[in-house]
Design an enzyme around this catalytic site. Structure first.
Site, short mmCIF file in Angstrom:
data_model
loop_
_atom_site.label_atom_id
_atom_site.label_comp_id
_atom_site.label_asym_id
_atom_site.label_seq_id
_atom_site.Cartn_x
_atom_site.Cartn_y
_atom_site.Cartn_z
N GLU A 73 -6.55 9.09 -0.66
CA GLU A 73 -6.63 7.66 -0.32
C GLU A 73 -7.68 6.92 -1.15
O GLU A 73 -7.42 5.81 -1.61
CB GLU A 73 -6.96 7.46 1.17
N HIS A 106 0.82 -1.21 0.00
CA HIS A 106 0.00 0.00 0.00
C HIS A 106 0.86 1.26 0.00
O HIS A 106 0.65 2.19 -0.79
CB HIS A 106 -0.92 0.00 1.22
N SER A 135 -3.99 0.20 -4.48
CA SER A 135 -3.16 -0.85 -3.89
C SER A 135 -4.00 -2.03 -3.43
O SER A 135 -3.48 -2.96 -2.82
CB SER A 135 -2.38 -0.29 -2.70
N HIS A 178 1.12 4.67 -2.70
CA HIS A 178 1.50 6.08 -2.50
C HIS A 178 2.71 6.53 -3.31
O HIS A 178 2.72 7.65 -3.81
CB HIS A 178 1.76 6.34 -1.01
FE LIG Z 1 -2.38 5.23 2.74
#
Ligand SMILES: [Fe+2]
Length: 297
Positions: free
Chosen positions: A208, A162, A227, A167
């Site tokens: 997010e 993730h 992700s 990111h």
């Molecule tokens: Fe995150």
């Protein structure tokens, strides 16, 4: 993060000086002593790290690299179909390895010349103000452990997949990197807990879990979606609403389930104009005034 901090497994120092990561009974690695030991060791590396020093290297096992290979392969296919252009551009610029888990230090060294971002290791919970405040300085707090190998396409908490595939690929894109920084500046500017929560919820529903219209199709840009093997297949089927600061900033959501309401930007420019400008200018007073409109006298 943002509230992501709340679903990271708590990390404590034992009386003997060792570090213990508390996993819930439902965690896929709960009954795996070897995995628990790895988690404790990796958390300890982060706890012992001082900002400015190189990030400690984690010696990942072959099994862990195999999890990365499997997830990378699956997500790459989905990204080609469902990720926004800026994310794909960041992915191409960064060129993350797909055959092994990269070290955070290595990812940070690749990011820095692109957008100035670097990583900091997180053992577990990072207080909201620290997490966001660091973004203003182009630092991103990230965990280094990887999910349990028994369920390679699932994790109950943010792992290195993730933090990096989600990111880092965003942080490698100039326009997203700028949005992370202004979110951090907003978090640093506001003083009340309510205002900080508002800022973090807007982050949650955009960087997010944000989605965006692109060439007539609904694409994703949020790291939480991009992700997640499951969420990337589901996001087009949930309740999609147009970006709305007040709605996002005051939404109550359950972080343990897939998001059932998502907010779509009309374009990257729309996201920057509405959310970027909000973060760049918001204050305790402006957020209080915005939320006051929802309260009955
Ligand atoms: Fe995150």
């Amino acid at each position: 993060m943002f509230e992501e901090a709340q679903y990271l497994a708590p990390v404590t120092r034992r009386a003997d000086g060792g570090v213990e990561v508390e996993l819930s009974r439902s965690h896929p690695g709960f009954a795996d002593d070897e995995y628990r030991e790895r988690r404790n060791h990796i958390a300890e590396l982060a706890l012992n790290h001082t900002r400015g020093d190189p990030i400690p290297e984690v010696e990942y096992t072959d099994e862990e690299h195999e999890v990365w290979r499997r997830v990378s392969r699956e997500l790459t296919v989905s990204h080609a179909q469902y990720a926004v252009a800026d994310y794909l551009e960041g992915t191409a610029r960064l060129g993350l390895p797909t055959d092994r888990i990269p070290q955070l230090e290595e990812v940070g060294s690749a990011l820095r010349p692109l957008t100035s971002f670097r990583y900091l290791p997180a053992a577990g919970l990072v207080p909201l103000r620290d997490f966001y405040g660091s973004l203003a300085d182009s630092y991103f707090h990230a965990t280094q452990y990887i999910r349990h190998h028994s369920v390679p396409l699932y994790t109950p908490e943010p792992d290195v997949v993730h933090e990096v595939i989600g990111h880092a690929n965003m942080l490698a894109a100039d326009r997203f990197a700028d949005l992370y920084r202004v979110a951090g500046e907003a978090a640093r500017r506001v003083e009340t807990r309510d205002a900080l929560e508002f800022v973090s919820k807007v982050f949650w529903f955009t960087l997010e879990f944000g989605v965006m219209r692109e060439d007539g199709a609904l694409k994703a840009y949020g790291a939480g979606i991009l992700s997640s093997y499951g969420e990337i297949r589901e996001f087009r089927t949930v309740d999609i609403r147009r970006l709305d600061l007040l709605a996002m900033g005051t939404m109550q959501y359950d972080i343990t389930h897939y998001q059932d309401i998502l907010y779509a930007a009309d374009s990257m420019t729309h996201l920057e104009d509405l959310v970027g400008t909000f973060w760049a200018t918001c204050t305790d007073d402006s957020i209080a005034a915005l939320t006051a409109t929802t309260k009955t006298p």
